[in-house]
Design a protein around this motif. Sequence first.
Motif, PDB file in Angstrom:
ATOM      1  N   ILE A 268     -26.644  10.745 -33.531  1.00 15.02           N
ATOM      2  CA  ILE A 268     -26.227   9.494 -33.158  1.00 15.02           C
ATOM      3  C   ILE A 268     -26.017   9.321 -31.687  1.00 15.02           C
ATOM      4  O   ILE A 268     -26.412   8.705 -30.650  1.00 15.02           O
ATOM      5  N   SER A 269     -25.366  10.498 -31.071  1.00 20.08           N
ATOM      6  CA  SER A 269     -25.067  10.843 -29.703  1.00 20.08           C
ATOM      7  C   SER A 269     -26.060  10.649 -28.874  1.00 20.08           C
ATOM      8  O   SER A 269     -26.197   9.787 -27.675  1.00 20.08           O
ATOM      9  N   PRO A 270     -27.240  11.441 -29.023  1.00 13.18           N
ATOM     10  CA  PRO A 270     -28.147  11.328 -27.898  1.00 13.18           C
ATOM     11  C   PRO A 270     -28.933   9.992 -27.811  1.00 13.18           C
ATOM     12  O   PRO A 270     -29.477   9.450 -26.863  1.00 13.18           O
ATOM     13  N   ILE A 271     -29.004   9.305 -28.866  1.00 10.18           N
ATOM     14  CA  ILE A 271     -29.631   7.974 -29.038  1.00 10.18           C
ATOM     15  C   ILE A 271     -28.766   7.009 -28.356  1.00 10.18           C
ATOM     16  O   ILE A 271     -29.214   6.290 -27.305  1.00 10.18           O
TER      17      ILE A 271
ATOM     18  N   ALA B 262     -26.519   7.864 -25.881  1.00  7.44           N
ATOM     19  CA  ALA B 262     -26.337   8.157 -24.624  1.00  7.44           C
ATOM     20  C   ALA B 262     -27.759   7.708 -23.738  1.00  7.44           C
ATOM     21  O   ALA B 262     -27.657   7.260 -22.625  1.00  7.44           O
ATOM     22  N   THR B 263     -29.010   7.623 -24.368  1.00  9.87           N
ATOM     23  CA  THR B 263     -29.984   7.326 -23.906  1.00  9.87           C
ATOM     24  C   THR B 263     -30.287   5.882 -23.682  1.00  9.87           C
ATOM     25  O   THR B 263     -30.525   5.296 -22.563  1.00  9.87           O
ATOM     26  N   VAL B 264     -29.437   5.117 -24.556  1.00 10.13           N
ATOM     27  CA  VAL B 264     -29.462   3.570 -24.195  1.00 10.13           C
ATOM     28  C   VAL B 264     -28.684   3.080 -23.200  1.00 10.13           C
ATOM     29  O   VAL B 264     -29.103   2.430 -22.300  1.00 10.13           O
TER      30      VAL B 264
ATOM     31  N   VAL C  79     -25.311   9.781 -15.977  1.00  4.55           N
ATOM     32  CA  VAL C  79     -25.639   9.350 -17.558  1.00  4.55           C
ATOM     33  C   VAL C  79     -26.685  10.108 -17.582  1.00  4.55           C
ATOM     34  O   VAL C  79     -27.175  10.254 -18.970  1.00  4.55           O
ATOM     35  N   VAL C  80     -27.787  10.016 -16.779  1.00  2.82           N
ATOM     36  CA  VAL C  80     -29.066  10.732 -17.210  1.00  2.82           C
ATOM     37  C   VAL C  80     -28.796  12.213 -17.769  1.00  2.82           C
ATOM     38  O   VAL C  80     -29.460  12.611 -18.590  1.00  2.82           O
ATOM     39  N   ALA C  81     -28.066  12.831 -16.974  1.00 10.73           N
ATOM     40  CA  ALA C  81     -27.714  14.186 -17.271  1.00 10.73           C
ATOM     41  C   ALA C  81     -26.631  14.370 -18.678  1.00 10.73           C
ATOM     42  O   ALA C  81     -27.285  15.123 -19.447  1.00 10.73           O
ATOM     43  N   MET C  82     -25.933  13.470 -18.830  1.00  4.48           N
ATOM     44  CA  MET C  82     -25.673  13.424 -20.193  1.00  4.48           C
ATOM     45  C   MET C  82     -26.681  12.951 -21.339  1.00  4.48           C
ATOM     46  O   MET C  82     -26.436  13.965 -22.165  1.00  4.48           O
TER      47      MET C  82
ATOM     48  N   ILE D  82     -29.581   1.341 -19.468  1.00  2.00           N
ATOM     49  CA  ILE D  82     -29.084   0.221 -19.122  1.00  2.00           C
ATOM     50  C   ILE D  82     -28.695   0.410 -17.474  1.00  2.00           C
ATOM     51  O   ILE D  82     -28.903  -0.336 -16.602  1.00  2.00           O
ATOM     52  N   VAL D  83     -28.105   1.740 -17.360  1.00  2.00           N
ATOM     53  CA  VAL D  83     -27.546   2.250 -15.969  1.00  2.00           C
ATOM     54  C   VAL D  83     -28.938   2.196 -14.902  1.00  2.00           C
ATOM     55  O   VAL D  83     -28.927   1.603 -13.859  1.00  2.00           O
ATOM     56  N   VAL D  84     -29.934   2.907 -15.424  1.00  2.00           N
ATOM     57  CA  VAL D  84     -31.164   3.031 -14.613  1.00  2.00           C
ATOM     58  C   VAL D  84     -31.657   1.850 -14.277  1.00  2.00           C
ATOM     59  O   VAL D  84     -32.236   1.196 -13.007  1.00  2.00           O
ATOM     60  N   TYR D  85     -31.934   0.910 -15.292  1.00  2.00           N
ATOM     61  CA  TYR D  85     -32.646  -0.386 -15.351  1.00  2.00           C
ATOM     62  C   TYR D  85     -31.906  -1.367 -14.222  1.00  2.00           C
ATOM     63  O   TYR D  85     -32.389  -1.981 -13.453  1.00  2.00           O
ATOM     64  N   TYR D  86     -30.506  -1.457 -14.440  1.00  2.00           N
ATOM     65  CA  TYR D  86     -29.853  -2.514 -13.828  1.00  2.00           C
ATOM     66  C   TYR D  86     -29.267  -1.799 -12.494  1.00  2.00           C
ATOM     67  O   TYR D  86     -29.118  -2.819 -11.333  1.00  2.00           O
ATOM     68  N   GLY D  87     -28.769  -0.477 -12.171  1.00  2.00           N
ATOM     69  CA  GLY D  87     -28.629  -0.188 -10.916  1.00  2.00           C
ATOM     70  C   GLY D  87     -27.587  -0.787 -10.356  1.00  2.00           C
ATOM     71  O   GLY D  87     -26.545  -0.686 -11.015  1.00  2.00           O
TER      72      GLY D  87
END
Length: 170
Positions: free
Chosen positions: A113-116, A118-120, A56-59, A124-129
């Motif tokens: 809109i897409s990178p915004i 994707a960043t959110v 998700v970070v790569a995307m 979420i994925v990095v924060y919650y793990g």
Amino acid sequence: MTLTNREFWTLVHGMVFGVVFLLGFAGGLEGLYSLRPQLLTAKGVRDRVLRLKAGVVAMAVAAWGTVITGTWIIYPWYRSKDPESAKSILTADPATEQWHSFGMEWKEHIAWISPILATVAAFIVVYYGVRLIKHERARNAALVLFVLAFAFAAVAGGLGALITKTSPVL
């Protein structure tokens, strides 16, 4: 084989960042969709979440790279006042003028809109793990944002491909 400066940046914009974006989406979608409470006891769940984070970070990074190179490197060539520019060629012919007035105007706004999104989703994925397994609402929110980021990128990319087919940036 040699590439001009414009061909090189168009290649980076569409093929390099685009491929990373698609691979990140495929891996991220599978990773997010497969996180279920049954995995709490499964071996390798931390490795799975680590791969999910990387995807998700790569995307998100690829989405930012795509819109930044498109907006500040390729787009000025498109909009050049030169009579041979892609915009001049599109707007000179009434049959293709809609590709600019609708297609490009829409594309240049929707692409951001897409990178915004994707960043959110990546946040979420990095924060919650690993906790995403238990937090179904957070996992579903990340999944929806992730798919929406892809959908907006698909619309922008599709319009960009059609516009480039009609009048390439030379």
